[in-house]
Design a protein around this motif. Sequence first.
Motif, PDB file in Angstrom:
ATOM      1  N   LEU A 155       0.824  -1.205   0.000  1.00  0.00           N
ATOM      2  CA  LEU A 155       0.000   0.000   0.000  1.00  0.00           C
ATOM      3  C   LEU A 155       0.860   1.258   0.000  1.00  0.00           C
ATOM      4  O   LEU A 155       0.573   2.221  -0.714  1.00  0.00           O
ATOM      5  N   ALA A 156       1.952   1.258   0.772  1.00  0.00           N
ATOM      6  CA  ALA A 156       2.804   2.449   0.849  1.00  0.00           C
ATOM      7  C   ALA A 156       3.412   2.784  -0.508  1.00  0.00           C
ATOM      8  O   ALA A 156       3.468   3.951  -0.908  1.00  0.00           O
ATOM      9  N   GLY A 157       3.863   1.751  -1.234  1.00  0.00           N
ATOM     10  CA  GLY A 157       4.450   1.993  -2.548  1.00  0.00           C
ATOM     11  C   GLY A 157       3.429   2.464  -3.560  1.00  0.00           C
ATOM     12  O   GLY A 157       3.721   3.332  -4.392  1.00  0.00           O
ATOM     13  N   ARG A 158       2.246   1.920  -3.495  1.00  0.00           N
ATOM     14  CA  ARG A 158       1.191   2.339  -4.420  1.00  0.00           C
ATOM     15  C   ARG A 158       0.780   3.783  -4.144  1.00  0.00           C
ATOM     16  O   ARG A 158       0.587   4.582  -5.071  1.00  0.00           O
TER      17      ARG A 158
ATOM     18  N   PRO B  28      10.027   0.863  -8.692  1.00  0.00           N
ATOM     19  CA  PRO B  28       9.635   0.254  -7.417  1.00  0.00           C
ATOM     20  C   PRO B  28      10.508   0.685  -6.258  1.00  0.00           C
ATOM     21  O   PRO B  28      10.023   0.857  -5.138  1.00  0.00           O
ATOM     22  N   ASP B  29      11.810   0.874  -6.519  1.00  0.00           N
ATOM     23  CA  ASP B  29      12.724   1.250  -5.442  1.00  0.00           C
ATOM     24  C   ASP B  29      12.497   2.686  -4.981  1.00  0.00           C
ATOM     25  O   ASP B  29      12.463   2.975  -3.785  1.00  0.00           O
ATOM     26  N   GLN B  30      12.341   3.607  -5.948  1.00  0.00           N
ATOM     27  CA  GLN B  30      12.165   5.019  -5.617  1.00  0.00           C
ATOM     28  C   GLN B  30      10.703   5.378  -5.367  1.00  0.00           C
ATOM     29  O   GLN B  30      10.410   6.490  -4.913  1.00  0.00           O
ATOM     30  N   ARG B  31       9.800   4.453  -5.698  1.00  0.00           N
ATOM     31  CA  ARG B  31       8.356   4.691  -5.546  1.00  0.00           C
ATOM     32  C   ARG B  31       7.915   5.950  -6.291  1.00  0.00           C
ATOM     33  O   ARG B  31       7.148   6.772  -5.787  1.00  0.00           O
TER      34      ARG B  31
ATOM     35  N   VAL C   3      -5.271   5.540 -11.657  1.00  0.00           N
ATOM     36  CA  VAL C   3      -4.997   5.482 -10.218  1.00  0.00           C
ATOM     37  C   VAL C   3      -5.795   4.362  -9.557  1.00  0.00           C
ATOM     38  O   VAL C   3      -5.279   3.642  -8.690  1.00  0.00           O
ATOM     39  N   ALA C   4      -7.054   4.176  -9.954  1.00  0.00           N
ATOM     40  CA  ALA C   4      -7.872   3.105  -9.377  1.00  0.00           C
ATOM     41  C   ALA C   4      -7.218   1.748  -9.610  1.00  0.00           C
ATOM     42  O   ALA C   4      -7.169   0.891  -8.709  1.00  0.00           O
ATOM     43  N   LYS C   5      -6.690   1.532 -10.796  1.00  0.00           N
ATOM     44  CA  LYS C   5      -6.060   0.247 -11.107  1.00  0.00           C
ATOM     45  C   LYS C   5      -4.719   0.090 -10.389  1.00  0.00           C
ATOM     46  O   LYS C   5      -4.377  -1.010  -9.928  1.00  0.00           O
ATOM     47  N   CYS C   6      -3.964   1.168 -10.296  1.00  0.00           N
ATOM     48  CA  CYS C   6      -2.667   1.087  -9.620  1.00  0.00           C
ATOM     49  C   CYS C   6      -2.823   0.942  -8.111  1.00  0.00           C
ATOM     50  O   CYS C   6      -2.033   0.255  -7.457  1.00  0.00           O
ATOM     51  N   MET C   7      -3.824   1.595  -7.523  1.00  0.00           N
ATOM     52  CA  MET C   7      -4.026   1.504  -6.076  1.00  0.00           C
ATOM     53  C   MET C   7      -4.537   0.123  -5.671  1.00  0.00           C
ATOM     54  O   MET C   7      -4.198  -0.375  -4.590  1.00  0.00           O
TER      55      MET C   7
END
Length: 379
Positions: free
Chosen positions: A166-169, A202-205, A252-256
Amino acid sequence: MTEPRLIDGADDHAGDGDGPAADPRGWVLPRTVSVSDLGPMAQPISEHNGQAIAVKPLENHPGWLAKLYRPDQHPEDAHRLDQLISAPGTLPETDRAVLYAGTCWPAARIHAPGNPAVGCVIPMAPEQYRSELRRGRFGERRFVEIDWLAKSDESNLGVGLPPPGLAGRLAACRRLTELAAALESLGLVYSDWSFSNAFWSPDQRSVYLIDVDGCQPKKMPDIHQPNWADPLTPPGTDADEYTDRYRIGLLVAKCMTGQRDARAFHTVAASPWENQPAVSEVLLDMLFATDRERRPSAAQLNQALNGGPYLRTVPRPTRTELPPLPPAGTATAVETHEPKPPEEVEKPGGNTPEAPSHDGWVVVLVIAVILLFVIAANH
């Protein structure tokens, strides 16, 4: 984010080439340059992709590319590019830094005798957006498109990417909506929000938006994108800021949620994000408002993702208004898009290893059978 400033308010003399662009990305150059000013160019890393006939690295300027357009560009495209190049100068310094760090914003217009819009100079995507993707025994280091963020944590683990959680998303979607809000504040329409036009680290979010040199003020032709069609933008009409609001909300809906079909909408409606209670409300209004002009802005979505409030102005959609859920046990539908070689990236070195062909085994088996017949005949 600042109050909206239409790109038409940018410096009317931005295209005169008299001064360097206010660009902190390491290369100070005039806002207009001739092809000969750029020096030698390497072999194309992309060809015949969208409006570009080729994208070539500049040998004397590592990390920079010349994006060369088709010769049938609109006569006013040169002026549009000049305005686009100058537009970040109308933003506060912090917003301008966000735009330069998170997009391949064009730095200069390329011209030639008889052609004022040969193309533009753009930066290459930073190396942090490359990751090693593994498929069984094989791996390939490549730029990671944001569609991996729209998949489950388990799917990411399966190819060697760290699961976003969740934090990365949240972090990635905050940056994505920050960029969308910056474009909206400049009065620019991007339209092309989709899985293939943004990279994810993914590393830098963080995320990095490409193809921004195609932005247009106020409206632009709405090119059909499978799975991204706005139900309130009729076919044949232009895309505008409200089309952008729908598509950024959908992305955003799909990524979250890490889901790519109707399950994403139902997950959003279930309001699973306790520390960001307004996120679900904003997304539902972006996606299901019956009046397109009442869709919340990208800035409102960004505020909600940062834990801010949201005052709902449209009726809350009910479950019956959401798309029906797929049958239980059905795998999440995978959207397909042709993985274009984007202008802002280098093609990965070497060929991707392929699985062994079954044809070779068939040939070996046939030969073995023939040998057995020959041996049997001799005896």
